[in-house]
Motif scaffolding. Structure first.
Motif, mmCIF file in Angstrom:
data_model
loop_
_atom_site.group_PDB
_atom_site.id
_atom_site.type_symbol
_atom_site.label_atom_id
_atom_site.label_comp_id
_atom_site.label_asym_id
_atom_site.label_seq_id
_atom_site.Cartn_x
_atom_site.Cartn_y
_atom_site.Cartn_z
ATOM 1 N N PHE A 161 41.498 44.071 30.452
ATOM 2 C CA PHE A 161 41.136 44.537 31.794
ATOM 3 C C PHE A 161 40.476 43.411 32.581
ATOM 4 C CE2 PHE A 161 38.526 46.729 34.927
ATOM 5 C CZ PHE A 161 39.346 47.764 35.351
ATOM 6 N N ARG A 162 39.523 42.741 31.953
ATOM 7 C CA ARG A 162 38.780 41.655 32.604
ATOM 8 C C ARG A 162 39.707 40.507 33.006
ATOM 9 N NH1 ARG A 162 34.771 40.478 28.751
ATOM 10 N NH2 ARG A 162 33.491 42.075 29.716
ATOM 11 N N SER A 163 40.727 40.237 32.215
ATOM 12 C CA SER A 163 41.612 39.096 32.470
ATOM 13 C C SER A 163 42.582 39.335 33.631
ATOM 14 C CB SER A 163 42.390 38.738 31.207
ATOM 15 O OG SER A 163 43.369 39.723 30.918
ATOM 16 N N ILE A 164 42.726 40.564 34.065
ATOM 17 C CA ILE A 164 43.646 40.885 35.154
ATOM 18 C C ILE A 164 43.216 40.220 36.457
ATOM 19 C CG2 ILE A 164 44.419 42.756 36.678
ATOM 20 C CD1 ILE A 164 44.362 44.579 34.189
ATOM 21 N N TYR A 165 41.936 40.247 36.756
ATOM 22 C CA TYR A 165 41.445 39.797 38.060
ATOM 23 C C TYR A 165 41.593 38.292 38.298
ATOM 24 C CZ TYR A 165 39.941 44.566 38.288
ATOM 25 O OH TYR A 165 39.945 45.931 38.273
ATOM 26 N N PRO A 166 41.219 37.438 37.345
ATOM 27 C CA PRO A 166 41.445 36.005 37.580
ATOM 28 C C PRO A 166 42.928 35.666 37.749
ATOM 29 C CG PRO A 166 39.907 36.312 35.770
ATOM 30 C CD PRO A 166 40.452 37.667 36.126
ATOM 31 N N LYS A 167 43.776 36.330 36.971
ATOM 32 C CA LYS A 167 45.210 36.065 37.085
ATOM 33 C C LYS A 167 45.734 36.534 38.440
ATOM 34 C CE LYS A 167 49.655 36.618 34.796
ATOM 35 N NZ LYS A 167 50.230 35.716 35.741
ATOM 36 N N LEU A 168 45.315 37.700 38.876
ATOM 37 C CA LEU A 168 45.717 38.228 40.173
ATOM 38 C C LEU A 168 45.290 37.288 41.296
ATOM 39 C CD1 LEU A 168 46.976 40.655 41.681
ATOM 40 C CD2 LEU A 168 44.704 41.674 41.716
ATOM 41 N N ALA A 169 44.067 36.804 41.220
ATOM 42 C CA ALA A 169 43.572 35.874 42.242
ATOM 43 C C ALA A 169 44.374 34.578 42.219
ATOM 44 C CB ALA A 169 42.091 35.593 42.024
ATOM 45 N N GLU A 170 44.589 34.031 41.037
ATOM 46 C CA GLU A 170 45.342 32.779 40.927
ATOM 47 C C GLU A 170 46.774 32.940 41.421
ATOM 48 O OE1 GLU A 170 46.934 29.714 37.491
ATOM 49 O OE2 GLU A 170 45.169 30.942 37.061
ATOM 50 N N ASP A 171 47.430 34.002 41.019
ATOM 51 C CA ASP A 171 48.830 34.232 41.406
ATOM 52 C C ASP A 171 48.993 34.404 42.914
ATOM 53 O OD1 ASP A 171 49.480 34.110 38.735
ATOM 54 O OD2 ASP A 171 49.892 36.257 38.522
ATOM 55 N N ASN A 172 47.920 34.806 43.590
ATOM 56 C CA ASN A 172 48.003 35.082 45.028
ATOM 57 C C ASN A 172 47.195 34.114 45.887
ATOM 58 O OD1 ASN A 172 49.612 37.705 45.396
ATOM 59 N ND2 ASN A 172 48.315 38.071 43.606
ATOM 60 N N GLY A 173 46.695 33.055 45.282
ATOM 61 C CA GLY A 173 45.923 32.081 46.035
ATOM 62 C C GLY A 173 44.678 32.680 46.659
ATOM 63 N N ALA A 174 44.074 33.615 45.952
ATOM 64 C CA ALA A 174 42.908 34.333 46.470
ATOM 65 C C ALA A 174 41.621 33.789 45.868
ATOM 66 C CB ALA A 174 43.035 35.821 46.153
ATOM 67 N N VAL A 175 40.538 34.023 46.576
ATOM 68 C CA VAL A 175 39.204 33.744 46.055
ATOM 69 C C VAL A 175 38.862 34.886 45.102
ATOM 70 C CG1 VAL A 175 36.767 33.554 46.699
ATOM 71 C CG2 VAL A 175 38.529 32.509 48.142
ATOM 72 N N LEU A 176 38.184 34.565 44.026
ATOM 73 C CA LEU A 176 37.804 35.581 43.049
ATOM 74 C C LEU A 176 36.306 35.813 43.049
ATOM 75 C CD1 LEU A 176 38.430 37.437 40.594
ATOM 76 C CD2 LEU A 176 38.073 35.409 39.153
ATOM 77 N N MET A 177 35.917 37.060 43.191
ATOM 78 C CA MET A 177 34.548 37.500 42.922
ATOM 79 C C MET A 177 34.646 38.207 41.573
ATOM 80 S SD MET A 177 32.216 40.112 45.130
ATOM 81 C CE MET A 177 30.461 40.252 44.818
ATOM 82 N N PRO A 178 34.183 37.570 40.502
ATOM 83 C CA PRO A 178 34.454 38.095 39.159
ATOM 84 C C PRO A 178 34.047 39.545 38.915
ATOM 85 C CG PRO A 178 33.571 35.885 39.010
ATOM 86 C CD PRO A 178 33.451 36.303 40.450
ATOM 87 N N PHE A 179 32.896 39.960 39.463
ATOM 88 C CA PHE A 179 32.440 41.328 39.199
ATOM 89 C C PHE A 179 31.709 41.860 40.426
ATOM 90 C CE2 PHE A 179 29.366 44.156 36.670
ATOM 91 C CZ PHE A 179 30.227 45.238 36.716
#
Length: 92
Positions: free
Chosen positions: A31-49
């Motif tokens: 579950f946790r690994s979904i967000y960094p990948k989603l951000a990277e795949d879409n060129g988005a900034v990530l707020m981890p939590f």
């Protein structure tokens, strides 16, 4: 993808969440690994939590232990603003 298609210059922000620990270690990690990948795949900034500093703090959550109180929301807003203001400055 729809936002990027309609607004190609838009800056994207992905706000991560955490799975409850009772779901098991493997599920929690997946579950946790979904967000960094989603951000990277879409060129988005990530707020981890999104609920950093609020989740698990009884005095910052309502009686359901899930939803922040007014004070908890203030912390979430401050954490979010710390990221958004940098994103806005990059545009200007």
């Amino acid at each position: 993808e729809a936002v990027k298609e309609s607004y190609p210059d838009a800056k994207l922000l992905v706000t991560g969440m955490e799975a409850p620990p009772n779901m098991g270690e493997a599920y929690t990690e997946d579950f946790r690994s979904i967000y960094p990948k989603l951000a990277e795949d879409n060129g988005a900034v990530l707020m981890p939590f999104l609920l950093e500093g609020v989740a698990g703090e009884a005095d910052l959550n309502q009686s359901d232990a899930i939803h922040p109180t007014e004070e908890g929301h203030q912390i979430v807003a401050e954490n979010l603003w710390a990221i958004l203001k940098d994103m806005i400055e990059e545009v200007n």
